[in-house]
Design a protein around this motif. Structure first.
Motif, PDB file in Angstrom:
ATOM      1  N   LEU A   1       0.829  -1.211   0.000  1.00 56.61           N
ATOM      2  CA  LEU A   1       0.000   0.000   0.000  1.00 56.61           C
ATOM      3  C   LEU A   1       0.862   1.259   0.000  1.00 56.61           C
ATOM      4  N   ARG A   2       1.972   1.254   0.750  1.00 62.40           N
ATOM      5  CA  ARG A   2       2.888   2.406   0.732  1.00 62.40           C
ATOM      6  C   ARG A   2       3.399   2.653  -0.689  1.00 62.40           C
ATOM      7  N   GLU A   3       3.781   1.561  -1.355  1.00 62.26           N
ATOM      8  CA  GLU A   3       4.238   1.684  -2.744  1.00 62.26           C
ATOM      9  C   GLU A   3       3.120   2.245  -3.627  1.00 62.26           C
ATOM     10  N   GLY A   4       1.899   1.785  -3.390  1.00 67.28           N
ATOM     11  CA  GLY A   4       0.760   2.267  -4.166  1.00 67.28           C
ATOM     12  C   GLY A   4       0.514   3.751  -3.967  1.00 67.28           C
ATOM     13  N   VAL A   5       0.597   4.212  -2.716  1.00 69.00           N
ATOM     14  CA  VAL A   5       0.400   5.636  -2.429  1.00 69.00           C
ATOM     15  C   VAL A   5       1.464   6.452  -3.157  1.00 69.00           C
ATOM     16  N   GLU A   6       2.719   5.971  -3.112  1.00 69.06           N
ATOM     17  CA  GLU A   6       3.805   6.680  -3.798  1.00 69.06           C
ATOM     18  C   GLU A   6       3.589   6.676  -5.310  1.00 69.06           C
ATOM     19  N   SER A   7       3.173   5.545  -5.840  1.00 69.28           N
ATOM     20  CA  SER A   7       2.979   5.427  -7.291  1.00 69.28           C
ATOM     21  C   SER A   7       1.818   6.269  -7.792  1.00 69.28           C
ATOM     22  N   LEU A   8       0.729   6.262  -7.041  1.00 69.88           N
ATOM     23  CA  LEU A   8      -0.478   6.963  -7.488  1.00 69.88           C
ATOM     24  C   LEU A   8      -0.483   8.439  -7.108  1.00 69.88           C
ATOM     25  N   GLY A   9       0.314   8.779  -6.098  1.00 65.83           N
ATOM     26  CA  GLY A   9       0.336  10.147  -5.604  1.00 65.83           C
ATOM     27  C   GLY A   9      -0.652  10.307  -4.461  1.00 65.83           C
ATOM     28  N   ALA A  10      -0.176  10.758  -3.310  1.00 63.99           N
ATOM     29  CA  ALA A  10      -0.996  10.874  -2.102  1.00 63.99           C
ATOM     30  C   ALA A  10      -2.153  11.857  -2.283  1.00 63.99           C
ATOM     31  N   ALA A  11      -2.047  12.802  -3.231  1.00 68.55           N
ATOM     32  CA  ALA A  11      -3.083  13.818  -3.413  1.00 68.55           C
ATOM     33  C   ALA A  11      -4.199  13.363  -4.361  1.00 68.55           C
ATOM     34  N   THR A  12      -4.026  12.239  -5.023  1.00 64.54           N
ATOM     35  CA  THR A  12      -5.067  11.764  -5.944  1.00 64.54           C
ATOM     36  C   THR A  12      -6.145  11.015  -5.155  1.00 64.54           C
ATOM     37  N   PRO A  13      -7.346  10.912  -5.717  1.00 62.64           N
ATOM     38  CA  PRO A  13      -8.396  10.151  -5.019  1.00 62.64           C
ATOM     39  C   PRO A  13      -7.966   8.703  -4.722  1.00 62.64           C
ATOM     40  N   ALA A  14      -7.349   8.041  -5.690  1.00 58.72           N
ATOM     41  CA  ALA A  14      -6.899   6.663  -5.469  1.00 58.72           C
ATOM     42  C   ALA A  14      -5.796   6.622  -4.414  1.00 58.72           C
ATOM     43  N   GLY A  15      -4.870   7.568  -4.475  1.00 61.77           N
ATOM     44  CA  GLY A  15      -3.785   7.635  -3.485  1.00 61.77           C
ATOM     45  C   GLY A  15      -4.321   7.858  -2.086  1.00 61.77           C
ATOM     46  N   ARG A  16      -5.332   8.736  -1.951  1.00 64.39           N
ATOM     47  CA  ARG A  16      -5.945   8.973  -0.623  1.00 64.39           C
ATOM     48  C   ARG A  16      -6.645   7.715  -0.132  1.00 64.39           C
ATOM     49  N   ARG A  17      -7.317   7.017  -1.035  1.00 61.45           N
ATOM     50  CA  ARG A  17      -8.005   5.776  -0.661  1.00 61.45           C
ATOM     51  C   ARG A  17      -6.989   4.738  -0.171  1.00 61.45           C
ATOM     52  N   LEU A  18      -5.879   4.615  -0.882  1.00 59.41           N
ATOM     53  CA  LEU A  18      -4.839   3.681  -0.450  1.00 59.41           C
ATOM     54  C   LEU A  18      -4.211   4.133   0.870  1.00 59.41           C
ATOM     55  N   ALA A  19      -4.015   5.426   1.037  1.00 61.92           N
ATOM     56  CA  ALA A  19      -3.441   5.940   2.285  1.00 61.92           C
ATOM     57  C   ALA A  19      -4.366   5.643   3.466  1.00 61.92           C
ATOM     58  N   GLU A  20      -5.674   5.781   3.242  1.00 61.40           N
ATOM     59  CA  GLU A  20      -6.621   5.458   4.313  1.00 61.40           C
ATOM     60  C   GLU A  20      -6.586   3.964   4.632  1.00 61.40           C
ATOM     61  N   THR A  21      -6.500   3.138   3.599  1.00 66.38           N
ATOM     62  CA  THR A  21      -6.411   1.691   3.808  1.00 66.38           C
ATOM     63  C   THR A  21      -5.128   1.357   4.562  1.00 66.38           C
ATOM     64  N   LEU A  22      -4.023   1.984   4.178  1.00 63.68           N
ATOM     65  CA  LEU A  22      -2.753   1.785   4.863  1.00 63.68           C
ATOM     66  C   LEU A  22      -2.864   2.189   6.333  1.00 63.68           C
ATOM     67  N   ALA A  23      -3.456   3.334   6.594  1.00 70.30           N
ATOM     68  CA  ALA A  23      -3.620   3.791   7.982  1.00 70.30           C
ATOM     69  C   ALA A  23      -4.456   2.803   8.783  1.00 70.30           C
ATOM     70  N   PHE A  24      -5.487   2.239   8.154  1.00 72.48           N
ATOM     71  CA  PHE A  24      -6.310   1.240   8.840  1.00 72.48           C
ATOM     72  C   PHE A  24      -5.477   0.030   9.222  1.00 72.48           C
ATOM     73  N   PHE A  25      -4.695  -0.507   8.273  1.00 71.19           N
ATOM     74  CA  PHE A  25      -3.892  -1.691   8.582  1.00 71.19           C
ATOM     75  C   PHE A  25      -2.819  -1.394   9.621  1.00 71.19           C
ATOM     76  N   GLU A  26      -2.242  -0.214   9.593  1.00 69.88           N
ATOM     77  CA  GLU A  26      -1.261   0.157  10.629  1.00 69.88           C
ATOM     78  C   GLU A  26      -1.946   0.213  11.993  1.00 69.88           C
ATOM     79  N   PHE A  27      -3.154   0.748  12.029  1.00 66.29           N
ATOM     80  CA  PHE A  27      -3.933   0.800  13.262  1.00 66.29           C
ATOM     81  C   PHE A  27      -4.241  -0.610  13.763  1.00 66.29           C
ATOM     82  N   VAL A  28      -4.721  -1.464  12.869  1.00 62.53           N
ATOM     83  CA  VAL A  28      -5.056  -2.842  13.235  1.00 62.53           C
ATOM     84  C   VAL A  28      -3.818  -3.560  13.762  1.00 62.53           C
TER      85      VAL A  28
END
Length: 174
Positions: free
Chosen positions: A122-149
């Motif tokens: 997911l970190r790679e995905g956020v970097e690849s897609l760009g954290a400011a894009t809708p897909a990048g934000r979605r991946l960043a939220e998913t990443l944050a969820f898994f880090e929380f879990v």
């Protein structure tokens, strides 16, 4: 009609085999609903319901009315997800399959490695897609969820070890 518990246990406790069978099938159905394949769920439930927590392939086949190949496939799956272990009977070439008191801990702990791999991807995905894009934000939220879990599960497992000791002592397997 009643039968004695596991022959290996040499226990004098009598049980209704139909009631035990109903429990095994009901609990297996719950595991299937949660995503465990049907045959591994049945084998796991049968092991869990045995006093010794360990049965041979022949005993599992007899209890569940399944083939040796079905037992073998189920045990292979359960061993891969750390829900059972294999052990040799002393003085025999036969294997017994054992469920341990900490099987849930082991199963959850093995998931940590999977979650770590997902986090990395997911970190790679956020970097690849760009954290400011809708897909990048979605991946960043998913990443944050898994880090929380991941953090919560680690803390929960520490609390469980303390609670298990309080409830059951250090007697090992149950």
């Amino acid at each position: 009609m009643t039968e004695r518990t596991d022959r290996a246990d040499r226990s004098t406790v009598e049980r209704d085999p139909e009631a035990v069978s109903r429990f095994v099938e009901h609990f297996a159905a719950q595991l299937v609903e949660a995503g465990v394949p049907r045959m591994p769920a049945r084998v796991f439930a049968a092991l869990l319901a045995s006093d010794s927590g360990a049965l041979t392939s022949a005993e599992l086949g007899e209890r569940l009315r399944i083939s040796p190949a079905a037992v073998s496939g189920a045990v292979r799956y359960l061993a891969q997800v750390h829900m059972v272990s294999r052990e040799r009977e002393p003085g025999s070439r036969r294997e017994r399959y054992r469920v341990h008191g900490d099987q849930w801990y082991e199963a959850l702990t093995s998931r940590e490695a999977i979650i770590k791999r997902w986090e990395h991807a997911l970190r790679e995905g956020v970097e690849s897609l760009g954290a400011a894009t809708p897909a990048g934000r979605r991946l960043a939220e998913t990443l944050a969820f898994f880090e929380f879990v991941d953090t919560e599960v680690a803390q929960m497992m520490n609390r469980w070890r303390t609670e298990r000791e309080r409830l059951f002592g250090s007697q090992g397997d149950h």
